[in-house]
Design an enzyme around this catalytic site. Sequence first.
Site, short mmCIF file in Angstrom:
data_model
loop_
_atom_site.label_atom_id
_atom_site.label_comp_id
_atom_site.label_asym_id
_atom_site.label_seq_id
_atom_site.Cartn_x
_atom_site.Cartn_y
_atom_site.Cartn_z
N ARG A 269 19.10 36.71 20.48
CA ARG A 269 19.41 36.49 19.29
C ARG A 269 19.77 37.79 18.41
O ARG A 269 19.05 38.57 18.32
CB ARG A 269 18.03 35.68 18.25
CG ARG A 269 18.54 35.96 16.81
CD ARG A 269 17.45 35.25 15.98
NE ARG A 269 15.95 35.30 16.36
CZ ARG A 269 15.28 36.72 15.80
NH1 ARG A 269 16.03 37.43 15.07
NH2 ARG A 269 13.89 36.57 16.21
N HIS A 273 15.96 35.76 12.50
CA HIS A 273 15.73 34.72 12.91
C HIS A 273 16.16 33.67 11.75
O HIS A 273 16.78 32.83 12.42
CB HIS A 273 14.12 34.66 12.81
CG HIS A 273 13.48 33.28 12.96
ND1 HIS A 273 13.50 32.72 14.11
CD2 HIS A 273 12.61 32.50 12.13
CE1 HIS A 273 12.86 31.32 13.77
NE2 HIS A 273 12.26 31.26 12.75
N TYR A 282 10.95 44.83 13.41
CA TYR A 282 10.19 44.61 14.60
C TYR A 282 10.95 45.11 15.96
O TYR A 282 10.56 44.47 17.16
CB TYR A 282 9.67 43.48 14.65
CG TYR A 282 10.72 42.17 14.44
CD1 TYR A 282 11.31 41.73 15.42
CD2 TYR A 282 10.69 41.71 13.29
CE1 TYR A 282 12.31 40.56 15.26
CE2 TYR A 282 11.70 40.42 12.87
CZ TYR A 282 12.48 40.14 14.01
OH TYR A 282 13.29 39.01 13.93
#
Length: 376
Positions: A269, A273, A282
């Site tokens: 990805r 998100h 992160y």
Amino acid sequence: MTYTQTTPDHDAGTPGDVGDVVRLLEPDGSRLADAELDPWIADLSPHELRALHRDMVLTRRLDAEGVALQRQGQLALWAPCRGQEAVQIGTAHALAPGDFVFPSYREHGVLLARGARPEGFMLAWRGEEHSGYDHTTINAAPPQIIIGAQTLHATGWAMGAQRDGSDDVAVAYFGDGATSQGDVNEAMVFASTFRAPVVFVCSNNQWAISEPVTVQTKYPLAGRAPGFGIPSLRIDGNDVLACVAAMRWALDRARRGDGPAFLEAVTYRMGPHTTSDDPTRYRTDDEVERWARRDPIARFEAYLCAEGVLDDSALAEVAAAADALAAEVRAACIGATTRAPETVFDHVYAESHAPLAQQRAEYVEYLAGFAAEEAR
């Protein structure tokens, strides 16, 4: 690499590793031979190859518009799919018209390939509709927000098709994070037990929101399915040819009555998100850059150009089609008319009934209270 054992192969690499996946195209676009997958794509014509490329490019442009429109306040939310175009378009192009798709909220490319129009994408994310397309027309359920729930729906549909004597297949799309949900595991139990004609397509994009796949599982996700008696393939999800081939294999065995199959497409990805997420908190820039070098569109484009299937004229035509789609998407979103709030009760059931009418009346009364308050 077909997993047929009943326990995960402890030598099969790590969950996020791309070194052990099956692929037909290298990141630079060079073609690889694979005796297991090659026969499944031997009949792909230049026209079909160009169609795969076109839909991948259109999916990326649709996704970019979705992100931009959300940032401009035109959409409530958007779940980006940049980087996952190959698995979505490759698997969707392998489907027959009668097959039924049960997508997660990120399968924009699958819906596009099935025939959904821009308003079908935009109005639901804008909060105007429960679903912006007729699921009976394109054979696709509304995108599922509840993680993994669509796998049960797909398995139930497949069991119904099986009992109707149909050779249609259900396809459930979900991410790596969904495999930690009970629904996915329960769906595989039922699918295996009843040999249901369903294909589970897991897009392992490395991150379940901010949780890496290496925390969710110590071994590749494809190794889980054989524990349920379901054969699986672990493929390069950035290789559209491998995705077409693997999906054709899975669909064929389901149509023949051999039961379900599980595909783990290892991909990434590239964006957040959802548009409410900040992935820089992160993951590292180096990681993103490594995956950018495995871009699915650039890889396929290099292959097609080398084979003489794509030229400058064809690329310009696809770019123009992407521009036209983007304009259509923006027009559908910005030109949408917000309906009255009480219409949220419309189309919940095929026919209205007393409890629903009562709820609607109570909601109208509730809204009227705000108007009365403002009038004071």
